[in-house]
Design an enzyme around this catalytic site. Structure first.
Site, PDB file in Angstrom:
ATOM      1  CD  GLN A 104      40.417  43.110  39.484  1.00 59.19           C
ATOM      2  OE1 GLN A 104      40.766  41.802  40.124  1.00 59.19           O
ATOM      3  NE2 GLN A 104      39.301  43.783  40.207  1.00 59.19           N
ATOM      4  CG  ASN A 105      35.247  44.200  34.924  1.00 56.20           C
ATOM      5  OD1 ASN A 105      35.456  43.398  35.474  1.00 56.20           O
ATOM      6  ND2 ASN A 105      34.319  44.687  35.379  1.00 56.20           N
ATOM      7  CG  HIS A 122      43.009  41.303  34.381  1.00 56.68           C
ATOM      8  ND1 HIS A 122      41.283  40.481  35.257  1.00 56.68           N
ATOM      9  CD2 HIS A 122      43.774  41.769  34.421  1.00 56.68           C
ATOM     10  CE1 HIS A 122      42.438  40.592  36.602  1.00 56.68           C
ATOM     11  NE2 HIS A 122      43.505  41.441  36.408  1.00 56.68           N
ATOM     12  CB  THR A 191      36.609  43.935  42.580  1.00 54.06           C
ATOM     13  OG1 THR A 191      37.757  43.018  42.493  1.00 54.06           O
ATOM     14  CG2 THR A 191      37.386  45.215  43.688  1.00 54.06           C
ATOM     15  CG  ASN A 216      31.289  43.655  46.713  1.00 49.15           C
ATOM     16  OD1 ASN A 216      30.620  43.333  46.817  1.00 49.15           O
ATOM     17  ND2 ASN A 216      32.404  43.203  46.818  1.00 49.15           N
ATOM     18  N   PRO A 217      27.560  44.506  47.500  1.00 55.02           N
ATOM     19  CG  PRO A 217      26.286  43.537  45.940  1.00 55.02           C
ATOM     20  CD  PRO A 217      27.380  43.893  45.597  1.00 55.02           C
ATOM     21  CD  GLN A 218      26.926  39.357  48.741  1.00 57.25           C
ATOM     22  OE1 GLN A 218      27.446  39.069  50.619  1.00 57.25           O
ATOM     23  NE2 GLN A 218      25.767  39.414  48.944  1.00 57.25           N
TER      24      GLN A 218
HETATM   25  N1  APR Z   1      27.646  45.034  42.233  1.00 63.16           N
HETATM   26  C1  APR Z   1      28.656  45.362  42.683  1.00 63.16           C
HETATM   27  N2  APR Z   1      29.497  44.723  43.232  1.00 63.16           N
HETATM   28  C2  APR Z   1      28.993  43.020  42.303  1.00 63.16           C
HETATM   29  C3  APR Z   1      27.500  43.301  42.053  1.00 63.16           C
HETATM   30  C4  APR Z   1      26.936  44.638  42.407  1.00 63.16           C
HETATM   31  N3  APR Z   1      25.658  44.554  41.495  1.00 63.16           N
HETATM   32  N4  APR Z   1      27.119  41.630  42.198  1.00 63.16           N
HETATM   33  C5  APR Z   1      27.933  41.191  42.091  1.00 63.16           C
HETATM   34  N5  APR Z   1      29.085  42.109  42.956  1.00 63.16           N
HETATM   35  C6  APR Z   1      30.240  41.725  43.529  1.00 63.16           C
HETATM   36  C7  APR Z   1      30.992  40.453  44.065  1.00 63.16           C
HETATM   37  O1  APR Z   1      30.036  40.392  45.827  1.00 63.16           O
HETATM   38  C8  APR Z   1      31.797  39.972  44.597  1.00 63.16           C
HETATM   39  O2  APR Z   1      33.136  41.371  45.537  1.00 63.16           O
HETATM   40  O3  APR Z   1      31.637  41.779  42.534  1.00 63.16           O
HETATM   41  C9  APR Z   1      32.844  41.356  42.992  1.00 63.16           C
HETATM   42  C10 APR Z   1      32.712  39.773  41.284  1.00 63.16           C
HETATM   43  O4  APR Z   1      33.958  39.732  42.291  1.00 63.16           O
HETATM   44  P1  APR Z   1      34.469  37.789  41.329  1.00 63.16           P
HETATM   45  O5  APR Z   1      34.070  37.594  40.405  1.00 63.16           O
HETATM   46  O6  APR Z   1      35.686  37.954  41.757  1.00 63.16           O
HETATM   47  O7  APR Z   1      35.741  39.452  39.594  1.00 63.16           O
HETATM   48  P2  APR Z   1      36.576  40.338  40.184  1.00 63.16           P
HETATM   49  O8  APR Z   1      37.099  40.739  41.599  1.00 63.16           O
HETATM   50  O9  APR Z   1      36.377  41.031  38.665  1.00 63.16           O
HETATM   51  O10 APR Z   1      37.540  39.649  39.814  1.00 63.16           O
HETATM   52  C11 APR Z   1      39.412  39.533  39.280  1.00 63.16           C
HETATM   53  O11 APR Z   1      39.762  37.473  38.661  1.00 63.16           O
HETATM   54  O12 APR Z   1      39.146  35.848  37.170  1.00 63.16           O
HETATM   55  C12 APR Z   1      39.471  36.788  37.009  1.00 63.16           C
HETATM   56  O13 APR Z   1      39.914  37.553  35.405  1.00 63.16           O
HETATM   57  C13 APR Z   1      39.299  37.389  36.512  1.00 63.16           C
HETATM   58  O14 APR Z   1      39.260  40.255  36.264  1.00 63.16           O
HETATM   59  C14 APR Z   1      39.036  38.725  37.127  1.00 63.16           C
HETATM   60  C15 APR Z   1      39.868  38.824  38.196  1.00 63.16           C
END
Ligand code: APR
EC number: 2.3.1.286
Length: 247
Positions: A104-105, A122, A191, A216-218
């Site tokens: 998605q990045n 994306h 994600t 995912n840490p969360q």
């Molecule tokens: N390792 C693994 N996961 C991590 C880390 C890490 N070091 N740091 C943060 N995270 C996790 C967070 O806990 C969160 O669940 O990465 C996730 C990031 O979530 P988002 O910011 O929502 O990103 P993403 O899921 O890629 O969003 C999807 O939404 O905003 C749109 O187009 C944008 O591609 C993006 C899409």
């Protein structure tokens, strides 16, 4: 990294036995590369900008210079980012096993780390395309801060990313759906699982018999779909999770 050793061993065994692996990554895999994620409260762009106001075609037509400059700012930030051990671990896995890497990045870090055939759901932050076109568009030298325009019809360039409310690139969507339905393991890394249709892919894989591993840490919206959740940072966890059988 404090990850349950039994869970890690089980996840490693599923990956070792898998013929086809479907990998879905999100902003979290690039967090350790210093690329802000959208929703992380501390660094996420979500906190500092309202992407829904900026990352839409409507916003771009209404205020092209502001939106273009926001993307130029993001390009400058991402241009200095480098892949982290998680990106390299996936690139190495891709050299050993049949994987389909769906991201998605838009930061291009998977490609920089050596992953091939990356499917960018994306789009890509460093790509541009025509917002409108006369079919023979050619650019005039851009004015700093303004998007390039066609010398013939005046159409504007736009960032080659998928904006809110837009469809995903058709080929990318097809490849993602196909890979999700034809894998034994679905590895989900970094994600929140909040944005569809990408967030539906692990569920689709599971419906077709795949084991789902979340890193995912969360907690995330995909934890319920997961067979194993490794609560760890990608850069720490993936090298251990994906090391070859001999390791
Ligand atoms: N390792 C693994 N996961 C991590 C880390 C890490 N070091 N740091 C943060 N995270 C996790 C967070 O806990 C969160 O669940 O990465 C996730 C990031 O979530 P988002 O910011 O929502 O990103 P993403 O899921 O890629 O969003 C999807 O939404 O905003 C749109 O187009 C944008 O591609 C993006 C899409």
């Amino acid at each position: 990294m404090v990850v349950d050793a039994a869970l890690l061993a089980q996840a490693r065994a599923w990956i070792a036995d898998a013929r086809n692996i479907f990998v879905l990554t999100g902003a979290g895999i690039s967090a350790e590369s210093g690329v802000p994620t959208f929703r992380d409260a501390l660094t996420g762009l979500w906190a500092r900008f309202d992407p829904e106001e900026l990352a839409t075609e409507e916003a771009y037509r209404r205020q092209p210079a502001l939106v273009w400059q926001w993307y130029q700012h993001r390009r400058e930030m991402v241009a200095v980012a480098r892949p982290n051990p998680a990106h390299y671990a996936l690139a190495e896995l891709g050299r050993r096993k049949s994987i389909t890497l769906i991201t998605q990045n838009i930061d291009g870090l998977h490609q920089q780390a050596g992953s091939e055939h990356v499917v960018e759901l994306h789009g890509n932050l460093f790509a541009n395309k025509w917002l409108d076109t006369c079919g023979r568009c050619d650019t005039v030298p851009p004015i700093p801060g303004d998007p390039p325009h066609c010398a013939l019809c005046g159409a504007m360039m736009r960032p080659g990313v998928v904006w809110f409310g837009e469809d995903l690139p058709r080929v990318a969507r097809f490849r993602a759906d196909h890979a999700a339905q034809n894998c034994e393991v679905c590895l989900v890394v970094g994600t929140s699982g909040l944005v569809y249709p990408a967030a539906a892919l692990p569920g689709l894989a599971k419906e077709h018999g795949a084991k789902v591993i979340v890193v995912n840490p969360q907690p995330s919206a995909l934890d319920e779909t997961a067979d194993i959740v490794l609560a760890a940072a990608a850069g720490e966890c993936l090298p251990a999770l994906l090391a070859g059988e001999s390791a």
